[in-house]
Design a protein around this motif. Sequence first.
Motif, PDB file in Angstrom:
ATOM      1  N   THR B  95       0.810  -1.235   0.000  1.00 43.66           N
ATOM      2  CA  THR B  95       0.000   0.000   0.000  1.00 43.66           C
ATOM      3  C   THR B  95       0.839   1.279   0.000  1.00 43.66           C
ATOM      4  OG1 THR B  95      -0.404   0.302   2.387  1.00 43.66           O
ATOM      5  CG2 THR B  95      -1.917  -1.158   1.211  1.00 43.66           C
ATOM      6  N   GLN B 126      -3.710   7.695   2.675  1.00 49.00           N
ATOM      7  CA  GLN B 126      -2.835   6.539   2.870  1.00 49.00           C
ATOM      8  C   GLN B 126      -3.349   5.645   3.996  1.00 49.00           C
ATOM      9  OE1 GLN B 126      -1.469   6.903  -0.089  1.00 49.00           O
ATOM     10  NE2 GLN B 126       0.322   5.875   0.761  1.00 49.00           N
ATOM     11  N   GLN B 154      -7.104  14.003  -3.490  1.00 48.36           N
ATOM     12  CA  GLN B 154      -6.478  12.670  -3.413  1.00 48.36           C
ATOM     13  C   GLN B 154      -7.357  11.640  -4.108  1.00 48.36           C
ATOM     14  OE1 GLN B 154      -3.471  12.117  -2.236  1.00 48.36           O
ATOM     15  NE2 GLN B 154      -3.048  14.063  -1.231  1.00 48.36           N
ATOM     16  N   LYS B 155      -7.816  11.980  -5.323  1.00 46.48           N
ATOM     17  CA  LYS B 155      -8.757  11.100  -6.021  1.00 46.48           C
ATOM     18  C   LYS B 155      -8.243   9.669  -6.218  1.00 46.48           C
ATOM     19  CE  LYS B 155     -11.498  14.498  -8.510  1.00 46.48           C
ATOM     20  NZ  LYS B 155     -10.907  15.638  -9.220  1.00 46.48           N
ATOM     21  N   PRO B 156      -6.973   9.479  -6.554  1.00 45.06           N
ATOM     22  CA  PRO B 156      -6.520   8.098  -6.762  1.00 45.06           C
ATOM     23  C   PRO B 156      -6.720   7.232  -5.515  1.00 45.06           C
ATOM     24  CG  PRO B 156      -4.894   9.651  -7.592  1.00 45.06           C
ATOM     25  CD  PRO B 156      -5.915  10.453  -6.850  1.00 45.06           C
ATOM     26  N   ASN B 157      -6.473   7.803  -4.346  1.00 45.92           N
ATOM     27  CA  ASN B 157      -6.651   7.017  -3.129  1.00 45.92           C
ATOM     28  C   ASN B 157      -8.119   6.736  -2.831  1.00 45.92           C
ATOM     29  OD1 ASN B 157      -4.101   6.306  -2.399  1.00 45.92           O
ATOM     30  ND2 ASN B 157      -3.747   8.087  -1.081  1.00 45.92           N
ATOM     31  N   PHE B 159     -10.398   6.253  -5.088  1.00 50.42           N
ATOM     32  CA  PHE B 159     -10.742   5.155  -5.992  1.00 50.42           C
ATOM     33  C   PHE B 159     -10.182   3.836  -5.474  1.00 50.42           C
ATOM     34  CE2 PHE B 159     -10.129   2.740 -10.037  1.00 50.42           C
ATOM     35  CZ  PHE B 159     -11.467   2.568 -10.315  1.00 50.42           C
ATOM     36  N   ARG B 160      -8.957   3.886  -4.948  1.00 48.64           N
ATOM     37  CA  ARG B 160      -8.356   2.675  -4.375  1.00 48.64           C
ATOM     38  C   ARG B 160      -9.204   2.129  -3.231  1.00 48.64           C
ATOM     39  NH1 ARG B 160      -3.049   5.335  -4.333  1.00 48.64           N
ATOM     40  NH2 ARG B 160      -2.389   4.775  -6.415  1.00 48.64           N
ATOM     41  N   ASP B 392       3.255   8.534  -5.640  1.00 50.16           N
ATOM     42  CA  ASP B 392       2.347   8.365  -6.784  1.00 50.16           C
ATOM     43  C   ASP B 392       1.032   9.112  -6.576  1.00 50.16           C
ATOM     44  OD1 ASP B 392       4.169   6.182  -6.244  1.00 50.16           O
ATOM     45  OD2 ASP B 392       3.371   5.224  -8.052  1.00 50.16           O
ATOM     46  N   LYS B 393       0.521   9.076  -5.349  1.00 49.28           N
ATOM     47  CA  LYS B 393      -0.746   9.729  -5.024  1.00 49.28           C
ATOM     48  C   LYS B 393      -0.668  11.249  -5.181  1.00 49.28           C
ATOM     49  CE  LYS B 393       0.619  10.203  -0.217  1.00 49.28           C
ATOM     50  NZ  LYS B 393       0.787  11.662  -0.177  1.00 49.28           N
ATOM     51  N   ASP B 394       0.550  11.795  -5.159  1.00 47.29           N
ATOM     52  CA  ASP B 394       0.725  13.245  -5.127  1.00 47.29           C
ATOM     53  C   ASP B 394       1.002  13.875  -6.480  1.00 47.29           C
ATOM     54  OD1 ASP B 394       0.444  13.592  -2.301  1.00 47.29           O
ATOM     55  OD2 ASP B 394       2.420  12.701  -2.056  1.00 47.29           O
ATOM     56  N   PHE B 396      -0.698  14.615  -9.022  1.00 46.52           N
ATOM     57  CA  PHE B 396      -1.638  15.648  -9.496  1.00 46.52           C
ATOM     58  C   PHE B 396      -1.413  16.950  -8.737  1.00 46.52           C
ATOM     59  CE2 PHE B 396      -3.651  11.517 -10.189  1.00 46.52           C
ATOM     60  CZ  PHE B 396      -3.861  11.572 -11.558  1.00 46.52           C
TER      61      PHE B 396
END
Lengths: 275, 406
Positions: B95, B126, B154-157, B159-160, B392-394, B396
Amino acid sequence: MTKDRIDRRFAALAAEDRAAFVAYIMAGDPDAATALEIMRGLPAAGADIIELGFPFSDPMAEGPTIQRASQRALAGKMTTKGVLATVRAFREGDEDTPVILMGYLNPLVNYGFEAFARDAAEAGADGLIVVDCPPEEADPLVDALDAANLSLIRLATPTTDDARLPVVVKRTSGFVYYVSVAGVTGVLEADADAVAPAVARVRAASGLPVAVGFGIKTPDRAAAVARVADAAVVGSALIDELESNLSSNKNVTSAVLSKAEELANAVRFARSNKA
Amino acid sequence: MSLPATPNDYTAYPDSAGRFGEFGGRYVAETLMPLVLELDRAYAEAKADPAFQAELKGYLTHYVGRPSPLYFAERLTRHFGGAKIYFKREELNHTGAHKINNCMGQILLARRMGKTRIIAETGAGQHGVASATVCARFDLPCVVYMGATDVARQKPNVFRMNLLGAEVRPVTSGAATLKDAMNEAMRDWVTNVADTYYLIGTAAGPHPYPAMVRDFQAVIGAETREQILELEGRLPDAVVACVGGGSNAIGMFHPFLNDEGVRIYGVEASGHGLDTDKHAASLTGGRPGVLHGNRTYLLQDDDGQILDAHSISAGLDYPGIGPEHSWLHDVGRAQYLTCTDKEALEAFQLCAELEGIIPALESAHALAKLGEVARDVGKDGVIALCLSGRGDKDIFTVADALGRQI
């Protein structure tokens, strides 16, 4: 004076065989002057005791209604000193109605416990409820309040079991506040049948009157609680009334006071009009 | 039992009331008090139970991927002029951050306590992702409270978390960031007292959380200690970590607290600058107070109202800090530096370019102070930095700050 005012009020109510109607409003909501006007009108509307909320930015035990009240008060620059000024102004016209301040610990830490206790007593407050100060952490605050002859009103809840109850009611006076639902203010409804044995338990452990709150929205529910408890506390329902009249052009004060009167009458006549 | 204010043994804290000196404690509503006491008992039992520790170690090894490497950052070492810089590679954990160490410990505890529903708060996402991960693994429903502002950045997180089966509830009160998410999680907990376990993500909150989260994160410092002894034959001269709530930092610091020769540096986020109202440096720019169950340093106004924090890093965007850090700050055992958004962005890029590692913006705050720490320890010094998460989350947020389109 202070603690004595609470004791006198409960003694008088017991003699009349009726429960107290406790009205909760937030100081500074929607603004300092209107909140004071509402507070001044509450005794005539039937409030036996007034709980005056002091705002906090992070009211963790409140539902959305009182959260918004807190935000309105802070947006209007209400401060802890401003809350005490409201109490002082109220006391100029009312010597008898107990006033309990209710809120969270950090504004008091910031003010200093001794200074706060002294200023609150001088302003005419009688007691204090601090939601996030459990008995384990309360000694410094209780020491300061004792010196000023103010009550720290303790909360008992559905999760307070028999083993814990003596801890909760230690160093308390005035009355005990029974939180009738596990939850935040103004969301869930109290079940009057479940409340009765809890009230009896808390009363036996503390030897003090027991007020019930956190889940009373309607006159019927207030009456049901008033039959088994020494006091019924209503907050969110009054603030809902305030809020719904803010957006229209109606008189906020008279709307809140007529709602209070309706609830007060339900409590006042609960034991004579058995449902 | 109360412990002396100036310690002989830093690791003996907190006392039985959850105090680190004047900090910590249990400031929660009465409804939660029995739950907090029950958690304290359950954790003490689990901690002492070899079967629990063995189970945790098994998952940390085979699921999380521990031990994480201690990596010699050769090019950054050269860049900063001498002192040897090592990274504790927490970003290589499953993670992508240190958060899973704590989540694994707490989920095993929740199961042991018979809890059937998990709630968590998250800032950067996170901790939310780590919570959703362990909940998926152990088949427990998971609700994550996240400030609406953070949901947007923090859209990717988000979605995760959804992929992992968690429900993300955006919180719109206040500034809609981590503090507000924590308020809302507390409101959920007070409403669902029978079945719900509150999986707090940082070393803050009512006792036993600060001590428990620290214990679960102390694997970071314990491994670092062993690894550096093997690589260098001695302890480091300094350990460095970023501090929001402070869980990666306390995990890194704790095993070194009694080693007098090891300097300890935490790095707080100073956002737009300490002289503005847009920062998150609770120790450097705040005062002691009570919030979220503990007494600690807080950003607050003259009336004791909590101020909204600001940091480019969502994970550091919190107006408080874990109580053990407040104590270490006051007794002088640890030194707390500050890093602005701008400095963090520069360090973010520097680390990517020189080491081929894209760090989390949180970790970039610690990286940004390497120059200062390297000067402090001198050319022959050895520094261990906790690289708490990957970035990676950052991407954007960083692209936006640099004015680039993705």
